[in-house]
Design an enzyme around this catalytic site. Structure first.
Site, PDB file in Angstrom:
ATOM      1  N   LYS A 107      -9.279   8.515   5.745  1.00 53.56           N
ATOM      2  CA  LYS A 107      -9.410   8.042   4.416  1.00 53.56           C
ATOM      3  C   LYS A 107      -9.417   6.470   4.287  1.00 53.56           C
ATOM      4  O   LYS A 107      -8.709   5.938   5.398  1.00 53.56           O
ATOM      5  CB  LYS A 107      -8.875   8.772   3.237  1.00 53.56           C
ATOM      6  CG  LYS A 107      -9.754   8.047   2.165  1.00 53.56           C
ATOM      7  CD  LYS A 107     -10.911   9.093   1.564  1.00 53.56           C
ATOM      8  CE  LYS A 107     -11.569   9.528  -0.215  1.00 53.56           C
ATOM      9  NZ  LYS A 107     -12.184  10.409  -0.111  1.00 53.56           N
ATOM     10  N   ASN A 222     -21.130   9.803  -9.355  1.00 54.52           N
ATOM     11  CA  ASN A 222     -21.668  10.509  -8.288  1.00 54.52           C
ATOM     12  C   ASN A 222     -21.934  12.161  -8.620  1.00 54.52           C
ATOM     13  O   ASN A 222     -22.878  13.035  -8.575  1.00 54.52           O
ATOM     14  CB  ASN A 222     -22.143  10.331  -6.969  1.00 54.52           C
ATOM     15  CG  ASN A 222     -23.271  10.608  -6.174  1.00 54.52           C
ATOM     16  OD1 ASN A 222     -22.311  12.042  -5.339  1.00 54.52           O
ATOM     17  ND2 ASN A 222     -23.685  10.463  -5.287  1.00 54.52           N
TER      18      ASN A 222
END
Ligand code: NAD
Length: 428
Positions: A107, A222
């Site tokens: 990440k 999203n």
């Protein structure tokens, strides 16, 4: 940890320790998997529109790459911390293993607030992030993607900078690229749709038909918007959504008596998933400050914003009617709240199963980019449905067989797969 002192990495480690005990993992495997294998912290100088230079803090954490190249998004957020990125990288390892794709967990992030940056300034940050990490990522080592407040445009700037540095074309470096420039059809809807594939399966298990059910969604970005889109297509009604209000620095829930209208809210939302309160009121929405998305009398809750949104302070506000929680976000439920949800017998679809659609489709994008051959949208979403459904069924079968909470069952499957390959490679 469920209150203001919340630390996502401590939460991820606590979840891991629980499953390490369940699996009776040896000490070396625990020590290896409890922490990232590698992490990078760097400073990104960026020239602002007024001519000044500002230094932004950037991260990339590679938690584990035993199963394949690291995979994981890059978040732009003003409250980003090394521990948030560590937790998210660890969850990516479990997520890729849970859906059984040959990737590890990584990440990245930058401490910044895109609300107050022009697109040109954001481009500087994207290019600067790549300049700092270009040596340590790549199509066969670690593949980034978009996450909170980053988009296809950010990915393309990053790819362009990487290709400029390396000299050559590397479409497999990054996923979430724009369609037509190496992006996969279906990627933008993949995470939200994936959430609903798992909701559909959970409803089947509970013997409930989706049409006629109701849901409340936290977030309107999203993940949330696409989850709402597919949920409505299978017959569900979303009673409320919520989002972060940049002006008031707080959250608001938006409610309509017969359910929200996705198209009209999309028209009055900004690119960060913030809904215009005034325009929503004009359209007949009730606009209420605070945690109200959680208190709705609905069948399904879909937290799709950030970590620790369901915690000990608010978990008891969940209505008795709620039967399913589908975690669209990463880490939205704190460990103490999880215990309450388990006791109440609510069907939990844990984050790294529910929202694995994004990384699964990112994997499909990598495959397409590396082959330089692109599939049709239906093909992509069809393959996604198969992957998500089989991951859900494997977790739910194990949960039933061993009488485990769904999150624990998902962890048992994911951690055993990663631990096994670490042993097979001779690492532990
Ligand atoms: P996004 O930036 O598009 O949207 C985030 C939404 O959350 C916005 O509507 C924002 O207003 C809202 N929000 C932020 N803080 C809030 C708060 N305190 N209360 C209520 N709403 C709040 O982000 P996204 O891509 O939709 O991601 C959402 C979550 O899903 C994150 O946890 C992310 O890590 C996770 N996730 C995303 C993907 C992906 O493909 N985008 C994949 C897997 C997991």
């Amino acid at each position: 940890m469920d209150s203001k002192s919340f630390n996502p990495f401590e939460m991820a480690q606590e979840q891991f320790d629980k499953v390490a005990d369940l699996l009776d993992l040896d000490q070396a495997t625990r020590d290896l998997l409890r922490n990232p294998i590698r992490e990078y912290h760097f400073s990104i100088p960026a020239r602002m529109d007024d001519g000044s230079v500002k230094i932004f803090k950037g991260f990339r954490v590679q938690h584990n790459d035993a199963r394949g190249p690291g995979k994981g998004g890059i978040r732009f957020h003003p409250q980003e911390t090394a521990d948030t990125v560590r937790a998210l990288a660890m969850w990516m390892t479990w997520k890729c293993a849970a859906v059984d794709i040959p990737l590890g967990g990584s990440k990245g992030g930058v401490v910044c607030d895109p609300h107050s940056l022009s697109m040109r300034e954001q481009e500087q940050i994207c290019r600067g992030w790549i300049r700092q990490i270009a040596r340590d990522i790549g199509p066969i080592t670690d593949v980034p993607a978009p996450d909170v407040m980053t988009s296809a445009q950010h990915m393309l700037w990053m790819l362009d900078e990487f290709e400029t540095i390396r000299g050559g074309k590397y479409p497999g470096l990054i996923t979430g690229k724009p369609v037509g420039m190496g992006g996969s059809l279906g990627r933008k809807e993949a995470t939200g749709y994936g959430v609903i594939f798992t909701v559909r399966e959970a409803l089947k298990e509970l013997g409930i038909r989706p049409d006629g059910t109701t849901a409340s969604v936290q977030g309107f970005g999203n993940v949330a918007q696409h989850a709402i889109e597919l949920y409505q297509q299978i017959g569900g009604t979303v009673m409320s959504v919520s989002c972060w209000d940049q002006d008031d620095q707080t959250t608001y829930a938006f409610k309509k008596k017969d359910g929200i209208n996705l198209d009209e809210l999309r028209k009055i939302a900004d690119r960060f998933g913030g809904i215009d309160k005034g325009k929503a009121k004009d359209l007949g929405y009730e606009v209420l400050p605070g945690d109200l998305w959680l208190e709705q009398d609905v069948d399904i809750l879909i937290p799709s914003a950030l970590e620790n949104q369901i915690n000990l302070e608010n978990v008891n506000k969940i209505s008795k009617r709620v039967k399913i929680i589908a975690e669209g976000a990463n880490g939205p439920t704190g460990p103490r709240a999880d215990e309450v949800i388990q006791e109440r017998g609510i069907f939990m679809i844990p984050d790294f199963v529910a929202n694995a659609g994004g990384v699964t489709c990112s994997y499909f994008e990598q495959v397409q980019s590396n082959m330089n051959y692109y599939w049709e949208r239906d093909q992509v979403l069809g393959k996604l449905d198969v992957k998500m459904t089989s991951a859900f069924i494997a977790v739910s079968d194990l949960a039933k067989k061993r009488k485990l909470y769904m999150r624990d069952a998902a962890y048992v499957i994911a951690v055993s797969r990663v631990a096994q390959i670490c042993r097979d490679r001779g690492w532990v």
